[in-house]
Design an enzyme around this catalytic site. Structure first.
Site, PDB file in Angstrom:
ATOM      1  N   ARG A 202       0.969  -1.335  -0.142  1.00 38.49           N
ATOM      2  CA  ARG A 202       0.095  -0.066   0.114  1.00 38.49           C
ATOM      3  C   ARG A 202       0.773   1.287  -0.144  1.00 38.49           C
ATOM      4  O   ARG A 202       0.294   2.526   0.347  1.00 38.49           O
ATOM      5  CB  ARG A 202      -0.813   0.080   1.179  1.00 38.49           C
ATOM      6  CG  ARG A 202      -1.944  -1.071   1.443  1.00 38.49           C
ATOM      7  CD  ARG A 202      -2.745  -1.179   0.185  1.00 38.49           C
ATOM      8  NE  ARG A 202      -3.952  -1.998   0.116  1.00 38.49           N
ATOM      9  CZ  ARG A 202      -4.019  -3.504  -0.165  1.00 38.49           C
ATOM     10  NH1 ARG A 202      -2.812  -3.863  -0.943  1.00 38.49           N
ATOM     11  NH2 ARG A 202      -4.980  -3.968  -0.057  1.00 38.49           N
ATOM     12  N   LEU A 203       2.069   1.218  -0.368  1.00 32.36           N
ATOM     13  CA  LEU A 203       3.093   2.388  -0.578  1.00 32.36           C
ATOM     14  C   LEU A 203       2.957   2.797  -2.048  1.00 32.36           C
ATOM     15  O   LEU A 203       3.659   2.961  -2.612  1.00 32.36           O
ATOM     16  CB  LEU A 203       4.423   1.881  -0.119  1.00 32.36           C
ATOM     17  CG  LEU A 203       4.681   1.290   1.329  1.00 32.36           C
ATOM     18  CD1 LEU A 203       6.079   0.958   1.455  1.00 32.36           C
ATOM     19  CD2 LEU A 203       3.936   2.289   2.353  1.00 32.36           C
TER      20      LEU A 203
END
Length: 228
Positions: A202-203
């Site tokens: 989720r970066l």
């Protein structure tokens, strides 16, 4: 990539468990993004179409807000990206058009799940002129032209009424259907555009354009990277 997991811990509850990692090969930053968000969008859109992975890349969520401040959203189809913004067409008596008349601002969201990209737009709206409306209207299939006359979009309707209206407009116009005055295009002129590119854990890459200066002047854009 893990399978989608849906859990039902109780009869009245659905819980979605983590199910996949987003992965895109590119790395979007303010350093390699286009100077203008419309140029960046055109580049991404062409890549999306060329990938042949996204069934309907022109589908977008349109969010409007009525005068009392109540939002609503629906899926519409992008029909054009020009030098000013994003264009879609609709009935000018529809709920979306009434809300745009009351509050001339809108938000758009594109989600291209298959290639792990999305685009978010916020801006002011304006109607297309008559010539632009007529040009697009006459490019549509004849059935869609007749349907625009038959449908009072968003109004409550009884069973069989639409078929009867369609029959009447077919008899009236035949194959020579004029563009209705109550139908046409809206253009969303962006003041903010964000490009999202999915990454593991989720970066994600997030690059946002903010318009600077007068909204009537030639646009100048501030480009920032946002934290995921």
């Amino acid at each position: 990539m893990a399978d989608f997991v849906l859990a039902e811990p109780a009869p009245d509850k659905i819980k979605v468990l983590p199910h996949e990692q987003y992965v895109t090969s590119d790395h979007l930053t303010p350093l390699n993004a286009a100077d203008d968000p419309l140029d960046q969008f055109r580049s991404w859109f062409k890549e999306t179409v060329a990938s042949k992975k996204v069934a309907e890349p022109e589908a977008m969520t349109l969010a409007t807000v009525a005068a009392p401040g109540i939002p609503s959203a629906r899926i519409v189809l992008l029909k054009q990206v020009d030098a000013r913004g994003f264009v879609f067409f609709t009935n000018y008596t529809s709920r979306k058009s009434r809300e745009l008349e009351e509050n001339p601002h809108a938000a758009l969201a594109f989600y291209w799940r298959e290639i792990h990209r999305s685009v978010r737009v916020v801006g002011r709206v304006e109607k297309l002129n008559k010539e632009e409306n007529e040009e697009y209207f006459h490019s549509r299939p004849i059935g869609s032209q007749l349907g625009a006359w038959a449908s009072r979009q968003s109004a409550v309707i009884g069973e069989g009424v639409l078929d009867e209206r369609l029959k009447r407009v077919q008899e009236k116009f035949g194959e020579n259907v004029p563009a209705p005055d109550f139908w046409g295009g809206w253009r969303v002129v962006p003041d903010e555009v964000e490009f999202w590119s999915g990454k593991p854990s989720r970066l994600h890459d997030r690059v946002r354009y903010l318009r600077e200066g007068s909204p009537d002047a030639a646009p100048s854009w501030k480009i920032d990277r946002l934290s995921p």
